[in-house]
Design a protein around this motif. Sequence first.
Motif, PDB file in Angstrom:
ATOM      1  N   ALA A 107       0.835  -1.208   0.000  1.00  0.00           N
ATOM      2  CA  ALA A 107       0.000   0.000   0.000  1.00  0.00           C
ATOM      3  C   ALA A 107       0.870   1.258   0.000  1.00  0.00           C
ATOM      4  CB  ALA A 107      -0.937  -0.017   1.205  1.00  0.00           C
ATOM      5  N   ALA A 108       1.878   1.270   0.880  1.00  0.00           N
ATOM      6  CA  ALA A 108       2.728   2.469   0.983  1.00  0.00           C
ATOM      7  C   ALA A 108       3.467   2.715  -0.322  1.00  0.00           C
ATOM      8  CB  ALA A 108       3.717   2.318   2.140  1.00  0.00           C
ATOM      9  N   ASP A 111       1.361   4.289  -2.727  1.00  0.00           N
ATOM     10  CA  ASP A 111       0.791   5.524  -2.185  1.00  0.00           C
ATOM     11  C   ASP A 111      -0.726   5.399  -1.983  1.00  0.00           C
ATOM     12  OD1 ASP A 111       0.848   8.057  -1.127  1.00  0.00           O
ATOM     13  OD2 ASP A 111       0.566   9.052  -3.071  1.00  0.00           O
ATOM     14  N   VAL A 112      -1.096   4.313  -1.320  1.00  0.00           N
ATOM     15  CA  VAL A 112      -2.504   3.999  -1.084  1.00  0.00           C
ATOM     16  C   VAL A 112      -2.711   3.793   0.424  1.00  0.00           C
ATOM     17  CG1 VAL A 112      -4.162   2.096  -1.305  1.00  0.00           C
ATOM     18  CG2 VAL A 112      -2.938   2.923  -3.322  1.00  0.00           C
ATOM     19  N   GLN A 113      -3.846   4.247   0.948  1.00  0.00           N
ATOM     20  CA  GLN A 113      -4.202   3.958   2.334  1.00  0.00           C
ATOM     21  C   GLN A 113      -4.893   2.595   2.387  1.00  0.00           C
ATOM     22  OE1 GLN A 113      -3.567   5.182   5.419  1.00  0.00           O
ATOM     23  NE2 GLN A 113      -4.668   3.321   5.951  1.00  0.00           N
ATOM     24  N   GLN A 114      -4.212   1.608   2.968  1.00  0.00           N
ATOM     25  CA  GLN A 114      -4.803   0.264   3.073  1.00  0.00           C
ATOM     26  C   GLN A 114      -6.076   0.278   3.914  1.00  0.00           C
ATOM     27  OE1 GLN A 114      -2.297  -3.265   3.964  1.00  0.00           O
ATOM     28  NE2 GLN A 114      -3.544  -3.489   5.789  1.00  0.00           N
ATOM     29  N   ILE A 115      -7.009  -0.602   3.549  1.00  0.00           N
ATOM     30  CA  ILE A 115      -8.221  -0.778   4.352  1.00  0.00           C
ATOM     31  C   ILE A 115      -8.056  -2.114   5.061  1.00  0.00           C
ATOM     32  CG2 ILE A 115     -10.756  -0.772   4.286  1.00  0.00           C
ATOM     33  CD1 ILE A 115     -10.112   0.253   1.219  1.00  0.00           C
ATOM     34  N   SER A 142     -13.059   4.385  -0.068  1.00  0.00           N
ATOM     35  CA  SER A 142     -11.685   4.692  -0.456  1.00  0.00           C
ATOM     36  C   SER A 142     -11.644   5.515  -1.731  1.00  0.00           C
ATOM     37  CB  SER A 142     -10.910   3.391  -0.675  1.00  0.00           C
ATOM     38  OG  SER A 142      -9.727   3.645  -1.395  1.00  0.00           O
ATOM     39  N   ASP A 144      -8.688   5.986  -3.246  1.00  0.00           N
ATOM     40  CA  ASP A 144      -7.443   5.617  -3.927  1.00  0.00           C
ATOM     41  C   ASP A 144      -7.711   4.860  -5.226  1.00  0.00           C
ATOM     42  OD1 ASP A 144      -5.378   6.641  -2.216  1.00  0.00           O
ATOM     43  OD2 ASP A 144      -5.965   5.125  -0.731  1.00  0.00           O
TER      44      ASP A 144
END
Lengths: 317, 249
Positions: A107-108, A111-115, A142, A144
Amino acid sequence: MAILVIAEHDNTAIQASTLNTVTAASELSGHGAGDVVLLVAGSGCAPAADAAAKIAGVSNVLLADGPPQDNALAENLADLVVGLAGDYSHILAPASTYGKNFLPRVAALLDVQQISEISAVVDSETFVRPIYAGNAMATVKSADATKVITVRTTTFDPASAEGGSGAVEPVDAGSDSGQARFIERTESGGERPELTTARVIISGGRGMGSGENFDLIEPIADKLGAAMGASRAAVDAGYVPNDWQVGQTGKVVAPELYVAIGISGAIQHLAGMKDSKVIVAINKDEEAPIFQVADYGLVADLFKALPELDAELAKIL
Amino acid sequence: MKVLVPVKRVIDYNVKIRVKGDNTGVETANVKMSMNPFDEISVEEAIRMKEAGTVEEIIVVSMGVQQCQETIRTALAMGADRGIHVKSDEDLEPLAVAKLLKAIVDKEAPELVILGKQAIDDDSNQTGQMLGALLGWSQGTFASKIELDGTTAKITREVDSGLETIEVDLPTIVTVDLRLNEPRYASLPNIMKAKKKPIDEVSPADLGVDTAPRLQTLKVEEPPVRQAGVMVDSVAALVDKLKNEARVI
Ligand SMILES: Cc1cc2nc3c(=O)[nH]c(=O)nc-3n(C[C@H](O)[C@H](O)[C@H](O)COP(=O)(O)OP(=O)(O)OC[C@H]3O[C@@H](n4cnc5c(N)ncnc54)[C@H](O)[C@@H]3O)c2cc1C
Ligand SMILES: Nc1ncnc2c1ncn2[C@@H]1O[C@H](COP(=O)(O)O)[C@@H](O)[C@H]1O
């Protein structure tokens, strides 16, 4: 675009957690997301990939077989998944220690906020997840481009392990970061069913008093074909191994029958077992909070109740 | 070496969580707040490393509202050396926290960052792994034992099947599990001393990080409540219920 599910496996067989994750992915397909593709990454894992191809609902399997993927080191596995990510709208892994270890890296890097640990799919970008040890349920949406998700396995039924006819396609196994090395794994294992997939679980708490006293549970677990679990207090006291722990920070389980013996019912313990179908509590303190979630409660001294329970079961089983 | 320890301010683990009537979140007014229990364990581990002579300086970082400074003070009273407060009144998601931490690591150059494996409010279990990825560092998650050895660390990890041991190169990220150690209480003299230890305050903008949330919380609800069942008066009655009523044995 398709959905990528990262399979948890032991190189030979697919772990049950993967089957639950495939079901979550199939629900996403039902909401308009694409086909479900499974990634089997490991070393000597072709047999697991063959098994993966038979899972109902899986369109095809990517096989990344090579030394860098041995033992699922997070650095190598995350880089591999990031390299494949461009083709997928959703990337899913089970919320087991396997998935939790590497997926946030993916995710990082994207550049994504993990759920984390979704318990329901609302639509292709909206999910329900427990927060505060399951004392509240948040519905989150989300924004993203790629949705990176871990799946709470107990709330999705397992996909059928048979019936699929996906093709297995080899992909490059990536490279070794050189930063981390696997040394060893000590499995407490044994003959009993695995906690997260068992139909019946009997757990002991601090009230058991010692590790030896868990012997009182053994014959009952044998008769019921049950897995054995524990509260954190029992693990911390050294009565039983760490992988027996049920709760917010241990395993989340939802068997048909959960029997809690000498466990008070702290919210952190309830977080891991309150979705069980039938809950039984045996505790000498009638005020113990565990009774508030138990379908059947018995106020009794466990040292008396356990031998009695064994004898009663012997009569009918 | 220098160690960085991020500590989060959360609702105390003993508090009964209540969902707000308008379903926008959980009740935080007049609720007891504490350091995330996992983070107390990280702080304790860093202090033990300092006591063992392998660590020279422990920097604690907390991100969020003004009162995070209380959480930092708690860590300083336990034995950390100085604090950094990244002040923000917005909710910070793990990705944003990881980016802010990366900016601090770039400046402070620690060789080790010890985080909790999860924050008990969002239960995300992401920040440490994300930070590792952003820095291009190795990681050892869910640690129940950390052995530093010069340029490497041996880490025992609590995994679903038992225990796993890995060796990672420094610098590295470790996230801690509850059995790593038992955190100490701060003594009164140390609480007094902690008042004089420095806390730097910075903003996300100072660190050049965009913290705009990626997830929109549509609603927060109570979980389905379980109805309490019946009490039985004997083991025989229990077995009868399980067999003939619940039909699970
Ligand atoms: C961040 C955090 C995470 C946590 N995560 C977890 C987790 O994942 N899982 C978990 O379990 N805990 C977890 N805990 C710990 C949790 O808060 C409780 O401390 C723990 O669950 C208590 O375990 P227990 O019920 O076995 O012990 P106790 O609370 O001490 O209860 C023992 C019970 O045994 C009963 N008893 C004693 N003797 C007898 C007898 N002879 N016959 C019958 N009954 C008897 C007593 O009446 C009592 O109710 C966590 C805590 C924190 C802070
Ligand atoms: N706002 C914050 N301030 C400081 N540390 C944090 C913050 N949020 C998360 N962390 C750190 O990241 C760990 C894991 O949090 P999470 O990924 O949110 O479950 C925590 O135990 C802390 O060490």
